[in-house]
Design a protein around this motif. Structure first.
Motif, PDB file in Angstrom:
ATOM      1  N   SER A 112       2.956  -2.515   4.417  1.00 55.67           N
ATOM      2  CA  SER A 112       2.104  -1.361   4.139  1.00 55.67           C
ATOM      3  C   SER A 112       1.216  -1.655   2.931  1.00 55.67           C
ATOM      4  N   TRP A 113      -0.077  -1.730   3.161  1.00 55.11           N
ATOM      5  CA  TRP A 113      -0.975  -2.006   2.041  1.00 55.11           C
ATOM      6  C   TRP A 113      -0.955  -0.853   1.042  1.00 55.11           C
ATOM      7  N   ARG A 114      -0.716   0.348   1.527  1.00 58.15           N
ATOM      8  CA  ARG A 114      -0.670   1.507   0.628  1.00 58.15           C
ATOM      9  C   ARG A 114       0.480   1.388  -0.373  1.00 58.15           C
ATOM     10  N   ASP A 115       1.662   0.995   0.138  1.00 54.90           N
ATOM     11  CA  ASP A 115       2.812   0.826  -0.752  1.00 54.90           C
ATOM     12  C   ASP A 115       2.607  -0.345  -1.719  1.00 54.90           C
ATOM     13  N   TRP A 116       1.992  -1.424  -1.236  1.00 56.66           N
ATOM     14  CA  TRP A 116       1.718  -2.551  -2.117  1.00 56.66           C
ATOM     15  C   TRP A 116       0.731  -2.154  -3.214  1.00 56.66           C
ATOM     16  N   LEU A 117      -0.275  -1.364  -2.861  1.00 58.79           N
ATOM     17  CA  LEU A 117      -1.248  -0.939  -3.861  1.00 58.79           C
ATOM     18  C   LEU A 117      -0.595  -0.030  -4.896  1.00 58.79           C
ATOM     19  N   ARG A 118       0.243   0.891  -4.439  1.00 55.37           N
ATOM     20  CA  ARG A 118       0.962   1.746  -5.387  1.00 55.37           C
ATOM     21  C   ARG A 118       1.872   0.915  -6.300  1.00 55.37           C
ATOM     22  N   ASP A 128       2.403  -5.095 -16.807  1.00 57.23           N
ATOM     23  CA  ASP A 128       2.579  -6.423 -16.212  1.00 57.23           C
ATOM     24  C   ASP A 128       1.348  -6.725 -15.351  1.00 57.23           C
ATOM     25  N   ARG A 129       0.301  -7.216 -15.999  1.00 59.29           N
ATOM     26  CA  ARG A 129      -0.978  -7.445 -15.318  1.00 59.29           C
ATOM     27  C   ARG A 129      -0.884  -8.533 -14.248  1.00 59.29           C
ATOM     28  N   ARG A 130      -0.113  -9.578 -14.511  1.00 60.15           N
ATOM     29  CA  ARG A 130      -0.010 -10.672 -13.540  1.00 60.15           C
ATOM     30  C   ARG A 130       0.577 -10.168 -12.221  1.00 60.15           C
ATOM     31  N   ARG A 131       1.671  -9.422 -12.297  1.00 58.71           N
ATOM     32  CA  ARG A 131       2.281  -8.896 -11.070  1.00 58.71           C
ATOM     33  C   ARG A 131       1.425  -7.797 -10.452  1.00 58.71           C
ATOM     34  N   ALA A 132       0.698  -7.058 -11.274  1.00 61.93           N
ATOM     35  CA  ALA A 132      -0.196  -6.027 -10.742  1.00 61.93           C
ATOM     36  C   ALA A 132      -1.277  -6.670  -9.872  1.00 61.93           C
ATOM     37  N   ARG A 133      -1.832  -7.771 -10.357  1.00 59.08           N
ATOM     38  CA  ARG A 133      -2.856  -8.486  -9.582  1.00 59.08           C
ATOM     39  C   ARG A 133      -2.249  -9.057  -8.304  1.00 59.08           C
ATOM     40  N   TRP A 134      -1.027  -9.597  -8.403  1.00 58.38           N
ATOM     41  CA  TRP A 134      -0.364 -10.163  -7.234  1.00 58.38           C
ATOM     42  C   TRP A 134      -0.125  -9.088  -6.179  1.00 58.38           C
ATOM     43  N   ALA A 135       0.393  -7.935  -6.593  1.00 57.91           N
ATOM     44  CA  ALA A 135       0.663  -6.851  -5.637  1.00 57.91           C
ATOM     45  C   ALA A 135      -0.636  -6.325  -5.040  1.00 57.91           C
ATOM     46  N   THR A 136      -1.681  -6.255  -5.846  1.00 55.73           N
ATOM     47  CA  THR A 136      -2.974  -5.789  -5.336  1.00 55.73           C
ATOM     48  C   THR A 136      -3.531  -6.790  -4.328  1.00 55.73           C
ATOM     49  N   ARG A 137      -3.356  -8.072  -4.583  1.00 53.61           N
ATOM     50  CA  ARG A 137      -3.796  -9.087  -3.610  1.00 53.61           C
ATOM     51  C   ARG A 137      -3.021  -8.930  -2.290  1.00 53.61           C
ATOM     52  N   GLN A 138      -1.736  -8.624  -2.383  1.00 57.60           N
ATOM     53  CA  GLN A 138      -0.947  -8.377  -1.176  1.00 57.60           C
ATOM     54  C   GLN A 138      -1.516  -7.172  -0.420  1.00 57.60           C
ATOM     55  N   ALA A 139      -1.841  -6.122  -1.155  1.00 57.31           N
ATOM     56  CA  ALA A 139      -2.403  -4.916  -0.530  1.00 57.31           C
ATOM     57  C   ALA A 139      -3.709  -5.242   0.178  1.00 57.31           C
ATOM     58  N   ILE A 140      -4.568  -6.018  -0.462  1.00 56.95           N
ATOM     59  CA  ILE A 140      -5.849  -6.394   0.134  1.00 56.95           C
ATOM     60  C   ILE A 140      -5.614  -7.178   1.422  1.00 56.95           C
ATOM     61  N   ALA A 141      -4.674  -8.113   1.398  1.00 52.17           N
ATOM     62  CA  ALA A 141      -4.397  -8.926   2.591  1.00 52.17           C
ATOM     63  C   ALA A 141      -3.856  -8.071   3.731  1.00 52.17           C
ATOM     64  N   PHE A 142      -2.921  -7.162   3.436  1.00 53.66           N
ATOM     65  CA  PHE A 142      -2.354  -6.326   4.494  1.00 53.66           C
ATOM     66  C   PHE A 142      -3.387  -5.336   5.035  1.00 53.66           C
ATOM     67  N   GLU A 143      -4.253  -4.833   4.181  1.00 51.87           N
ATOM     68  CA  GLU A 143      -5.289  -3.910   4.651  1.00 51.87           C
ATOM     69  C   GLU A 143      -6.273  -4.637   5.557  1.00 51.87           C
ATOM     70  N   ARG A 144      -6.592  -5.876   5.208  1.00 53.75           N
ATOM     71  CA  ARG A 144      -7.473  -6.685   6.062  1.00 53.75           C
ATOM     72  C   ARG A 144      -6.870  -6.887   7.447  1.00 53.75           C
ATOM     73  N   GLU A 146      -4.700  -4.993   8.895  1.00 54.56           N
ATOM     74  CA  GLU A 146      -4.712  -3.707   9.580  1.00 54.56           C
ATOM     75  C   GLU A 146      -6.089  -3.423  10.185  1.00 54.56           C
ATOM     76  N   ARG A 147      -7.142  -3.702   9.426  1.00 56.24           N
ATOM     77  CA  ARG A 147      -8.504  -3.485   9.925  1.00 56.24           C
ATOM     78  C   ARG A 147      -8.808  -4.379  11.118  1.00 56.24           C
ATOM     79  N   ARG A 148      -8.374  -5.634  11.041  1.00 62.75           N
ATOM     80  CA  ARG A 148      -8.617  -6.577  12.153  1.00 62.75           C
ATOM     81  C   ARG A 148      -7.857  -6.146  13.404  1.00 62.75           C
ATOM     82  N   ALA A 149      -6.650  -5.619  13.217  1.00 62.11           N
ATOM     83  CA  ALA A 149      -5.847  -5.184  14.359  1.00 62.11           C
ATOM     84  C   ALA A 149      -6.464  -3.964  15.029  1.00 62.11           C
ATOM     85  N   GLU A 150      -7.122  -3.118  14.229  1.00 65.45           N
ATOM     86  CA  GLU A 150      -7.755  -1.916  14.783  1.00 65.45           C
ATOM     87  C   GLU A 150      -9.046  -2.237  15.500  1.00 65.45           C
ATOM     88  N   ALA A 151      -9.686  -3.352  15.125  1.00 60.44           N
ATOM     89  CA  ALA A 151     -11.004  -3.705  15.700  1.00 60.44           C
ATOM     90  C   ALA A 151     -10.915  -4.262  17.090  1.00 60.44           C
TER      91      ALA A 151
END
Length: 151
Positions: A112-118, A128-144, A146-151
């Motif tokens: 869930s990109w939403r949970d990763w972003l939260r 913890d900026r390093r882990r914040a960036r890592w989790a945000t990158r995970q969110a971006i990847a999962f959202e991508r 999701e978008r590809r699967a919907e297309a």
């Protein structure tokens, strides 16, 4: 808003610096002196790496901001009710207490990109900026995905 302006100013200054280094490198390459040509060739690498780093950071911020805006429009952003110091900084101890909630949500639905972003926002609130960036990158990847699967 002042942080955004500062970031833009720094990005523009870095871009100007990279252009100046590239120009100097090409001058050295055209000099004909073997040592100067070697230094010029080495200097070509710096603007390439700098431009790549600048572009990747700009894309990361744009994608992260897009996800935060989307989650906010859905009403899914965490409540910002953490205690703050007089300077406006979030109390890290209070942020650390709320962190397990977001970590458990990611463990429950790891794609869930939403949970990763939260989770990324929780890491950021905890400082913890390093882990914040890592989790945000995970969110971006999962959202991508999701978008590809919907297309």
């Amino acid at each position: 808003m002042s942080a955004r302006i500062g970031t833009i100013v720094m990005a523009v200054l870095l871009a100007l610096y990279l252009v100046a280094v590239a120009q100097y490198a090409f001058l050295l390459l055209g000099s004909g002196d073997a040592i100067a040509v070697g230094i010029g060739a080495a200097l070509i690498v710096l603007p390439v790496i700098g431009a790549w780093a600048l572009l990747s950071e700009i894309l990361f911020v744009a994608r992260g901001n897009r996800l935060v805006a989307r989650l906010g429009a859905e009403g899914g952003l965490p409540e910002d009710d953490l205690p703050r110091s007089p300077s406006g900084r979030i109390d890290r101890a209070a942020a650390d207490l709320e962190f397990p909630t977001y970590q458990a949500a990611v463990e429950e639905s790891p794609e869930s990109w939403r949970d990763w972003l939260r989770l990324g926002l929780a890491y950021d609130a905890s400082g913890d900026r390093r882990r914040a960036r890592w989790a945000t990158r995970q969110a971006i990847a999962f959202e991508r995905r999701e978008r590809r699967a919907e297309a």
